[in-house]
Structures are given as structure tokens and as C-alpha cells.
Design a protein around this motif. Structure first.
Motif, PDB file in Angstrom:
ATOM      1  N   GLY A   1     -44.421 -40.298 -20.253  1.00  0.00           N
ATOM      2  CA  GLY A   1     -44.818 -39.290 -19.273  1.00  0.00           C
ATOM      3  C   GLY A   1     -43.766 -39.094 -18.202  1.00  0.00           C
ATOM      4  O   GLY A   1     -43.478 -37.970 -17.791  1.00  0.00           O
ATOM      5  N   VAL A   2     -43.179 -40.196 -17.739  1.00  0.00           N
ATOM      6  CA  VAL A   2     -42.143 -40.095 -16.714  1.00  0.00           C
ATOM      7  C   VAL A   2     -40.953 -39.307 -17.257  1.00  0.00           C
ATOM      8  O   VAL A   2     -40.449 -38.376 -16.619  1.00  0.00           O
TER       9      VAL A   2
ATOM     10  N   ASP B   1     -44.702 -34.458 -28.878  1.00  0.00           N
ATOM     11  CA  ASP B   1     -44.959 -33.794 -27.606  1.00  0.00           C
ATOM     12  C   ASP B   1     -43.770 -33.984 -26.668  1.00  0.00           C
ATOM     13  O   ASP B   1     -43.251 -33.028 -26.089  1.00  0.00           O
TER      14      ASP B   1
ATOM     15  N   LEU C   1     -47.410 -38.899 -29.955  1.00  0.00           N
ATOM     16  CA  LEU C   1     -46.995 -38.101 -28.808  1.00  0.00           C
ATOM     17  C   LEU C   1     -45.489 -37.958 -28.681  1.00  0.00           C
ATOM     18  O   LEU C   1     -45.000 -37.243 -27.805  1.00  0.00           O
TER      19      LEU C   1
ATOM     20  N   PHE D   1     -40.477 -37.263 -20.071  1.00  0.00           N
ATOM     21  CA  PHE D   1     -40.469 -35.871 -20.515  1.00  0.00           C
ATOM     22  C   PHE D   1     -40.787 -34.899 -19.391  1.00  0.00           C
ATOM     23  O   PHE D   1     -40.226 -33.801 -19.351  1.00  0.00           O
ATOM     24  N   THR D   2     -41.631 -35.298 -18.442  1.00  0.00           N
ATOM     25  CA  THR D   2     -41.879 -34.370 -17.339  1.00  0.00           C
ATOM     26  C   THR D   2     -40.619 -34.180 -16.502  1.00  0.00           C
ATOM     27  O   THR D   2     -40.314 -33.069 -16.083  1.00  0.00           O
ATOM     28  N   THR D   3     -39.886 -35.276 -16.274  1.00  0.00           N
ATOM     29  CA  THR D   3     -38.682 -35.156 -15.455  1.00  0.00           C
ATOM     30  C   THR D   3     -37.643 -34.272 -16.138  1.00  0.00           C
ATOM     31  O   THR D   3     -37.061 -33.383 -15.511  1.00  0.00           O
TER      32      THR D   3
ATOM     33  N   GLY E   1     -46.940 -45.139 -22.954  1.00  0.00           N
ATOM     34  CA  GLY E   1     -47.449 -43.817 -22.592  1.00  0.00           C
ATOM     35  C   GLY E   1     -46.919 -43.344 -21.257  1.00  0.00           C
ATOM     36  O   GLY E   1     -46.455 -42.207 -21.115  1.00  0.00           O
ATOM     37  N   ALA E   2     -46.951 -44.227 -20.271  1.00  0.00           N
ATOM     38  CA  ALA E   2     -46.495 -43.849 -18.939  1.00  0.00           C
ATOM     39  C   ALA E   2     -44.986 -43.621 -18.932  1.00  0.00           C
ATOM     40  O   ALA E   2     -44.496 -42.685 -18.290  1.00  0.00           O
TER      41      ALA E   2
ATOM     42  N   HIS F   1     -40.932 -31.108 -25.257  1.00  0.00           N
ATOM     43  CA  HIS F   1     -40.719 -30.792 -23.840  1.00  0.00           C
ATOM     44  C   HIS F   1     -39.243 -30.884 -23.466  1.00  0.00           C
ATOM     45  O   HIS F   1     -38.757 -30.096 -22.672  1.00  0.00           O
TER      46      HIS F   1
ATOM     47  N   GLU G   1     -45.822 -49.473 -19.599  1.00  0.00           N
ATOM     48  CA  GLU G   1     -46.450 -49.193 -20.896  1.00  0.00           C
ATOM     49  C   GLU G   1     -45.913 -47.876 -21.481  1.00  0.00           C
ATOM     50  O   GLU G   1     -45.551 -46.965 -20.735  1.00  0.00           O
TER      51      GLU G   1
END
Lengths: 309, 393
Positions: free
Chosen positions: A97-98, A41, A38, A100-102, A93-94, A45, A91
Motif C-alpha cells: 500500500g505504501v 493491483d 494484489l 504503489f500509492t506513493t 499488505g501495508a 498502479h 507486513e
């Protein structure tokens, strides 16, 4: 279809798509085996805020500032993910997630706030790219391939993509043994004295460079698809890393070519007038290949797993 | 809030409810360590959106009717979730690879669908692009109502299922052993996340909705080690970000709603990351500094008691500040007394660690802890009996 039509309009996008797919699929194999699939991914982003920053700092839509900005953003993102993972004990993954979305949200906001209406820079372009527009106007037919003057007018994306692909292929060949050892058995690699951390960072940087170069030409959706789908399908075909790399390269090229042809000519064959998005179609074809490999690939099962059939 | 007008208030309420539902649902996924499955899910809504639009247009209705679009997106997102679990269970691929594959392929397929719509829909823009990044501009009352109701419903379901979901998140083996169907509870968890994703498409957009499912739980995790509080707090953080983001973008219409909500949530995350008392970076730095000082102090005192010179700067400064040495590094009376006590403590520890009867206490030895906080006075007397005379003085 004659050379007069094919060479200027379809050959450059086909080649660019194929080389972009190859450049992403090669590092993708190692990322997949390291369970870092990922990362591709996440990188694709954060490319958006990178190019927007590159544009805002220089004020022009030109390739180099944007590519540098994108590469910088990719490195910032990787560092941030590691920081949050280690210092915050979150962890991976999280943490990913924090981050790349930000960064993506920041990119969108910057883009909306800055005066980019006059230039061709928008979120949709960043997502799907514009493979179809990379045409070679100076070509008149197959013989243009021998004409130096016409060759100079090929879309610059093609040269960049080929250069990145060659660089990545050379680096992979050069670091083949250490990279393989560090990928399969990090502890063993460490006892051999291999620079495991540097290798892992180098791999992520190589992936980022491939992603940024490919993104410029084909948009980020192909980048993610090509990082994951061809290597994943290849993983289900063989147990040897060398063969896996070969399979993934073949799948990548097949997806690019088939996807482009289906997008460009498929609707015409079905009686529609307009072509559909080549980027989307390439990603779709790579997905179909993965599904086929998951259903029929000779090495699809986990070793030792219970098999229902 | 009312000054902004009825519509803005409505949007803010919807965004708030959505944020709470996302925060609560996301925290179960986060505790289960499957946060990124929601990323695959949200990207997988796009082909469904496109297909629903086409079907509704072909049937002669309005292709943009929200309930139809949401139903279509839910269907394709569910297909995406099933594909992720099929790929990661039936093949040797890891869940991360399955997530990435589903995410990119479904999104690519969705884009193909969007271009098909563009070519079918001559003249009239479908406006499906707004689902990528979300938009509250031109939202209808019925849309806002759908979102608010959907958020509330999801929240109620999450509340009902909280116990089995928590158990599965923490200890799937135990949950299996107590006769719960882990696979089904996992699916329920994903179904709730799916509901949040679909409901949030209109406001936050499909690329960023995953942020609402991931950032609030991560932010909440900094403040508590108790699962129920993390869930509650995550709901509050998500709701707060939703309401504030919607209000802000209502006041400044060119600010897109989704990114604002995400950035506010990240701001709340950053506060926890730096300042939370337990897991925050600042607290960790302070803890480290305090520990460092204790080590320096102890080593300095032992050096003084054994008559060795101290050169280390930090040690000297700490001892001087505590009034244990003079400016010329000679120990004061108080300093000698404290140092002698430290040395005695060290000798006692050595005896204790050599004695198998005190094995459990010996495990507590870290070179810093005073022994009288570990043993009773009686036990100390017992230890002291073994002290050699030169050490006891």
C-alpha cells in the motif's frame, strides 16, 4: 450486423480484449494461489509513473519507451515492496500500500507538472484505456482477413498482445512442473533444489509484462480485474490446477467478449444512443461471473469449513 | 496561513482534520493487518458517486451536491466492504483475492456509470472525474465545512472506540474470550475507515485516499512499540501531511492536492524508515556493525591469549586502535592482560555450560557476553573451583 461493419470496427477490439484478458488471467492463477493476488493491483498502479518517465526521458509518445518505462517501474515497485517488507519489518499488505500509492502519486504529479497537454496522455486514459478506438480501417469485410496488405494495417496492439499471450502461455507450459510445485509447497520445492526465489520473481516479471502490454491496449482497470476475477472464479469451480487454468481462460475470454458486446450494443438495445466504456463493462462482467461462481461453484467452500446450508 | 486567504486556510484545516482522522483510523486497520481492505473500499465508491449523480439529476436537483454524492459513495463502498467479507468468509478465496476482485469490479462498474453520465449530460461536464484524483480548486465553503465536520466526527468516534478496537487488533481470540463481538468491532473499524474515505474523496481523490489510511500508521510504527503512541503519532503524521499538502497546493495552484499530501506522508515514512532509533535501517546497520566489532575483538583477544597469529584486517585494526597490539601485531602488556581475561571468561563459560545447575544462565551464552555480568561473585567462585590449574593461570 454485417461483416462490413463488424470486421473493421469490432473484431480488432474484441480480439485485443480477449488476448489481454488471457495474458493476465494465466499468471493470475499462480498469483492467486500464492496469495499474491494484489501484486497485479500494485503493478497496474505503478505503470503510470513508468510511462510518464518514459515519455519525459524520450519526449515522444511512442510505445516502446513507455512500455520499457512501465516495466522498469513495475520491477522497481516489486523491489521496493520487498525492501520495505524485510528491512522495515512491515507486513506485506501495508508495504504494498505504501509503495504503489506513493508511486502513483508521483506519476500524477509528474504528469501534471510536465507539458503533456499537447499529447494524448492522461490519467483517465491510463485507467480505462481506449479499447473502442483500436479499429482496423483497411478492412472492408470478412474477406479482408485473407488480404495480406489489409492485415498489415491491423492495430499494432493486436500483434503485441498476441505475442505476449503466446510467450506467457509457452513459459507457463515450459515451467509447469516447477511452478506448480513451488506454488503449492515451497519448502518441498526447495528440498528438490528448485530455484524457488527465481521462479517467484520470474512469475512477478511475467505478470508485469502482461500487465504493461495489456495496459497499453486496454487500461489498467481491466488488467486488475483479469488478474484476479477469472482465476478466482475458476478456483471455485475445480480442485485441479490444470482445469482451473482452463476455466480461468474460458472466463477471461467470456468476460472480454460479453463485456465488449454489452458495452457497445447493450445501450443501443435499451434505446440509448451512446456506447458505454468497454473496459468498465468487461471488468463488471468478470465480477458477475465471480459472484455466480461464489454462489454456485462446486468447489466454493473451504475444505473442512462449517457450512451453513 | 492567513496570508493565503480565507479559502486556502479553510481547505488546509479540512485537510488537516481529515489527515488526523485517517491516521488514527488507519492505524487500527494496520495493526489488524487489514490495511488493504481500505483500498477496495475507496475504489468501490465510484459506482455510488455515479449513481447518486444520476439520481439527483433525474430528480431535478443539482447532481453535484456534495452531501448527496458522499451518501451515494458511502453506500456503494459499504456494499464493497460487505462483498469482501462475504467472499473471504463464505468461499475459499483469500481476503487479498476478495479485495482485488471488489476493487476492480466496482471501479469498472463506476467507469461504466461515468460514461453513461457523459452521454446523458450533453454539453455540461459532470466534473465527477475530479473525485478520482481530488481537487481543492473551486471548493465551496459548504464543501470544506462538510469535510472538516466529517473529519472531526470520525476522530471523535475513533477515540470512543479505541479500546475495543485495539484489543481486537492485537488479539482477536482474547477479545472473543472476554465476550466482545469481534465481528461487530471489525465492522465498526471498517465503518470508520469508510467515513474517512468518503470525507476525503473531494480533497485527495478515491485512488489516493487509501494512502492516507496506510502510510501514516506504517510511518508511526517505526517510532514506537506502544499501540497508543502509534495511534497518536499516526494521527499527527497524517494531520501534518494534510495541512502541509493543502497549503503547498494552495500556493502553487497547478499542483494537485492529493498526490502532494501522499508524497509528504511518504517523506515522513522515509524519515522513520531510515532514521528511527529502534526499527530504522540506519540503526540496524549501526547495530550490526557494533556486533561485528565485538565478535572480531573477542576472537582477536582469544587468539592472542592462545598465542595464535591474527591475520584478519578488521580484527587487527580494532585491536591496534584499542592499544592492545603494536603496529607489528605483537600484543602489548595491556593487550595480554585483556586477552587473558577473555580466555578465562571463555573457560568459565565452558564449565558453566557443562553444568546442569546453571542451565538458565547457559542459555545466555553468545560467545560475547562477559560472565561476570551474568553471575554473582559467589557463583563465579563456585565455577572457578572447577577450573583446571593450567587454565586458571
Amino acid at each position: 450486423m454485417t461483416g462490413v461493419e463488424f470486421v473493421p470496427l469490432s473484431l480488432p477490439p474484441l480480439l485485443i480484449g480477449a488476448f489481454a484478458a488471457l495474458a493476465c488471467a494465466i499468471p493470475g492463477n499462480f498469483l492467486l494461489l500464492r496469495r499474491q493476488a494484489l501484486i497485479g493491483d500494485a503493478i497496474s498502479h505503478v505503470v503510470l509513473p513508468g510511462i510518464v518517465m518514459g515519455f519525459l526521458l524520450t519526449g515522444v509518445v511512442s510505445t516502446w519507451p513507455m512500455m520499457l518505462g512501465a516495466a522498469a517501474a513495475a520491477i522497481v515497485a516489486v523491489v521496493l515492496i520487498e525492501t520495505i517488507r524485510r528491512l522495515g519489518r512491515i507486513e506485506p499488505g501495508a508495504a504494498m500500500g505504501v509503495v504503489f500509492t506513493t508511486l502513483f502519486a508521483a506519476g500524477v504529479l509528474l504528469l501534471e507538472q510536465s507539458d503533456t497537454s499537447s499529447v494524448h496522455l492522461d490519467v483517465e486514459h491510463a485507467l480505462y484505456g481506449n479499447l473502442e478506438s483500436l479499429i482496423w480501417l483497411d478492412a472492408t469485410g470478412w474477406k479482408s482477413l485473407l488480404d495480406v496488405e489489409a492485415l498489415a494495417a491491423l492495430p499494432p496492439e493486436l500483434f503485441r498482445m498476441v505475442a505476449v499471450f503466446v510467450a506467457i502461455a509457452l513459459l507457463t507450459g515450459l515451467f509447469w512442473r516447477p511452478l506448480t510445485i513451488a506454488t503449492f509447497d515451497e519448502g518441498f520445492a526447495r528440498t528438490l533444489g528448485l530455484p524457488v526465489t527465481a521462479l517467484s520473481l520470474g512469475l512477478v516479471i511475467a505478470a508485469a509484462i502482461a500487465a504493461v502490454a495489456a495496459f497499453d491496449a486496454v487500461g489498467s482497470i481491466i488488467v486488475i480485474a483479469m488478474f484476479i476475477c477469472p482465476p478466482a472464479a475458476a478456483r471455485l469451480m475445480t480442485n485441479r490446477l490444470g482445469h482451473q487454468l482452463g476455466w480461468s481462460a474460458a472466463f477471461a475470454v467470456l468476460s472480454a467478449v460479453l463485456g465488449y458486446v454489452l458495452a457497445g450494443y447493450g445501450p443501443l438495445w435499451l434505446g440509448f444512443e451512446n456506447a458505454v466504456s468497454a473496459a468498465g463493462m468487461i471488468a463488471t462482467v468478470s465480477g458477475v461471473i465471480l459472484v455466480l461462481a461464489a454462489m454456485f461453484g462446486p468447489c466454493r467452500h473451504r475444505v473442512g469449513a462449517a457450512q451453513a446450508d | 496561513m492567513l496570508a493565503l486567504g480565507y479559502n486556502a486556510a479553510l481547505v488546509a484545516t479540512g485537510a488537516g482534520l481529515l489527515g488526523v482522522a485517517a491516521g488514527v483510523t488507519g492505524s487500527f486497520l494496520f495493526l489488524r493487518k487489514r490495511a488493504l481492505v481500505s483500498d477496495a473500499m475507496s475504489h468501490a465508491t465510484l459506482p455510488g458517486l455515479a449513481l447518486a449523480f444520476m439520481v439527483m439529476t433525474v430528480l431535478g436537483g443539482d447532481g453535484r451536491a456534495l452531501p448527496g454524492l458522499l451518501a451515494g459513495s458511502a453506500l456503494s463502498a459499504w456494499l464493497g466492504v460487505l462483498t469482501v467479507s462475504w467472499l473471504s468468509r463464505r468461499t475459499r478465496l483469500g481476503e487479498d483475492a476478495a479485495i482485488g476482485a471488489v476493487l476492480s469490479v466496482f471501479f469498472g462498474l463506476g467507469i461504466v456509470g461515468l460514461t453513461v453520465i457523459q452521454s446523458l449530460n450533453t454539453g455540461r461536464q459532470a466534473g465527477l472525474e475530479t473525485f478520482l484524483l481530488g481537487s481543492t480548486a473551486g471548493m465551496l465553503f459548504s464543501d470544506a465545512l462538510t469535510i472538516a465536520l466529517g473529519g472531526a466526527l470520525t476522530l471523535a468516534l475513533a477515540w470512543l472506540l479505541r479500546r475495543p478496537m485495539l484489543m481486537v487488533a492485537f488479539d482477536p481470540d482474547y477479545a472473543t474470550a472476554t465476550g466482545r463481538d469481534v465481528a461487530r468491532i471489525d465492522l465498526a473499524m471498517l465503518a470508520l475507515a469508510l467515513a474517512v474515505t468518503v470525507v476525503g474523496l473531494k480533497i485527495v481523490g478515491l485512488i489516493l485516499i487509501v494512502a492516507l489510511l496506510i502510510i501514516p500508521p506504517v510511518a508511526a510504527r517505526f517510532w514506537s512499540d506502544r499501540a497508543d503512541r502509534v495511534v497518536l503519532l499516526s494521527g499527527i503524521i497524517g494531520g501534518g501531511a494534510g495541512v502541509t499538502g493543502a497549503l503547498l497546493s494552495g500556493m502553487a495552484p497547478d499542483l494537485p492536492t492529493g498526490p502532494i499530501i501522499v508524497l509528504i506522508a511518504f517523506g515522513l515514512f522515509a524519515v522513520g524508515f531510515f532514521f528511527s532509533p529502534g526499527r530504522g535501517v540506519l540503526a540496524a546497520v549501526l547495530r550490526h556493525r557494533r556486533f561485528q566489532r565485538r565478535v572480531h575483538m573477542r576472537q582477536g583477544l582469544l587468539a592472542i591469549a592462545q598465542g595464535q597469529p591474527v591475520y584478519e584486517r578488521l580484527t587487527l585494526r580494532l585491536l591496534r586502535r584499542a592499544g592492545l597490539i603494536r603496529a607489528d601485531a605483537v600484543a602489548t602488556d595491556a593487550g595480554r592482560a585483556v586477552a587473558a581475561k577473555a580466555l578465562l571468561d571463555e573457560h568459565r563459560w565452558q564449565i558453566l555450560r557443562a553444568d546442569p545447575r546453571f542451565e538458565t544462565a547457559a542459555a545466555l551464552y553468545d560467545g560475547l557476553r562477559p560472565l561476570d555480568t551474568v553471575l554473582t561473585p559467589d557463583q563465579l567462585t563456585e565455577i572457578d573451583r572447577n577450573l583446571r590449574p593450567e587454565a586458571a593461570t
